[in-house]
Design an enzyme around this catalytic site. Sequence first.
Site, short mmCIF file in Angstrom:
data_model
loop_
_atom_site.label_atom_id
_atom_site.label_comp_id
_atom_site.label_asym_id
_atom_site.label_seq_id
_atom_site.Cartn_x
_atom_site.Cartn_y
_atom_site.Cartn_z
N ARG A 1 50.94 49.89 38.98
CA ARG A 1 51.13 49.37 40.49
C ARG A 1 51.84 47.83 40.19
NH1 ARG A 1 45.38 48.78 42.05
NH2 ARG A 1 46.23 47.84 43.91
N LYS B 1 35.44 49.86 39.43
CA LYS B 1 34.69 49.29 38.32
C LYS B 1 33.31 48.92 38.68
CE LYS B 1 38.65 47.04 38.51
NZ LYS B 1 39.95 46.56 38.32
N HIS C 1 31.79 40.13 43.95
CA HIS C 1 33.07 40.29 43.45
C HIS C 1 33.78 39.44 44.34
CE1 HIS C 1 36.79 41.78 41.84
NE2 HIS C 1 37.40 41.82 42.87
N SER D 1 40.31 50.41 43.21
CA SER D 1 40.34 49.99 41.89
C SER D 1 39.15 48.94 41.63
CB SER D 1 41.78 48.96 41.81
OG SER D 1 41.76 48.11 40.90
N ASP E 1 41.68 53.29 36.11
CA ASP E 1 42.16 52.14 36.75
C ASP E 1 42.88 51.36 36.15
OD1 ASP E 1 42.11 50.45 39.36
OD2 ASP E 1 41.34 49.26 37.74
N1 URA Z 1 41.79 43.54 41.53
C1 URA Z 1 41.67 44.72 41.26
O1 URA Z 1 40.95 45.03 40.29
N2 URA Z 1 42.35 45.61 41.41
C2 URA Z 1 43.40 45.48 42.62
O2 URA Z 1 43.98 46.52 42.74
C3 URA Z 1 43.63 44.34 43.01
C4 URA Z 1 42.70 43.05 42.58
#
Ligand code: URA
Length: 430
Positions: A172, A191, A86, A187, A165
């Site tokens: 947010r 995932k 990621h 967050s 999320d």
């Molecule tokens: N990417 C995400 O998936 N969540 C965040 O809070 C920031 C970047």
Amino acid sequence: MAEKFDAVDVIRHKRDGNVLTPEEIDWVIDAYTRGVVGDEQMAALAMAIYLKGMNRAEISRWTQAMINSGETMDFDKLSRPTADKHSTGGVGDKITLPLAPLVAAFDVAVPQLSGRGLGHTGGTLDKMESIKGWRADLSNDEIMEILDGPGCVICAAGAGLAPADKKLYALRDITSTVDCIPLISSSIMSKKIAEGTDSLVLDVKVGSGAFMKDIDQARELARTMVDLGTDHGVKTTALLTDMSTPLGRTVGNALEVRESLEVLAGGGPEDVVELTVALAREMLTAAGKPDADVEAALKDGRAMDRWRRMIVAQDGDPDAELPVAKDTHDVIAEEDGYLSKLDALAVGVASWRLGAGRASKGDPVQEVAGIELHAKPGDKVKKGQPLMTLHTATPQRFERALESLEGAFEISDEAPTPRESVILDRITAQ
Ligand code: URA
């Protein structure tokens, strides 16, 4: 049914600087997903967390509660170990494209469940969609089939993973609570953990084109995410990498696919190759293959072979010509010297304004829009030579793109100190 807690009490608890209990966290995330806790209450709680922080145990529980809000995937039936990457997002960051097939060439399965771009950083799916016929939306069965065959898949993350999320991230975004380490890390990791990978390498970008502008913040984010992964049984490491200047020599969807193909053919820009190889080594080491000769698989076509098989499995044509822009505009060097600065954020915004990115969710993006960089910091340049070429399908966009490039680059008489590596640090489990 009576609710276990009252949102007002949970908000007050955090507002006053207390540690939230596991029961409070489980309840608030579940009640928010069910719509019992409203957006205005979650916004207040997010701001309280932004201001007062959360400790390691709270972040871990918060992450688990978000995972529990939806489905999880299970790759245990695969014959191969899984490894995922990621990136926190950067300008010209096309690394997923060569990386996934490169790692798959060593029989490690790579499930790259990706997103679309919003703002100045491009989304992996937007890049891939410039390949004729290629399909991002796959069923879970299709994902498993491709992981068992070609061994790597780049596709859209289903809506079922961590739905709490999804809701919280949108909230947010409009309440100025995005740039908060506990909330970003939970967050991202909710995932990734829900996706069910055995191991994960994080590419945490640092610099003007990244979320984290300074290295100490980036280190803290990386440490928090590595701890979270480790606490949830995922082998996790992180590299901190430079995003003060764009990665590679192309920014924009089809342009970045073209450069990725150069890397898969054994060439490509030095920084893109360096980072691809370093991340592949991290993933292969975590998957129990520390001695894999990664560079050889780029040079001898094994990675390219996996790429082609992956594209075909997702209905794409690996031999189709990539689309090119009708209109281009060169930015010319006005003096001789060395390129001493090329700002990532400005180039990202310019590419976005040319049409490579979207202003709101759901907007279309141009496949052809973007920027080709003919010089990178440290390169010698001559008066009159093109420093970069802007590409777009809508030439009326050139003016606004050029505005964002004002002050974005500098030419000096002296060569700047060369950057030793795009990799600034490595964070491991402790
Ligand atoms: N990417 C995400 O998936 N969540 C965040 O809070 C920031 C970047």
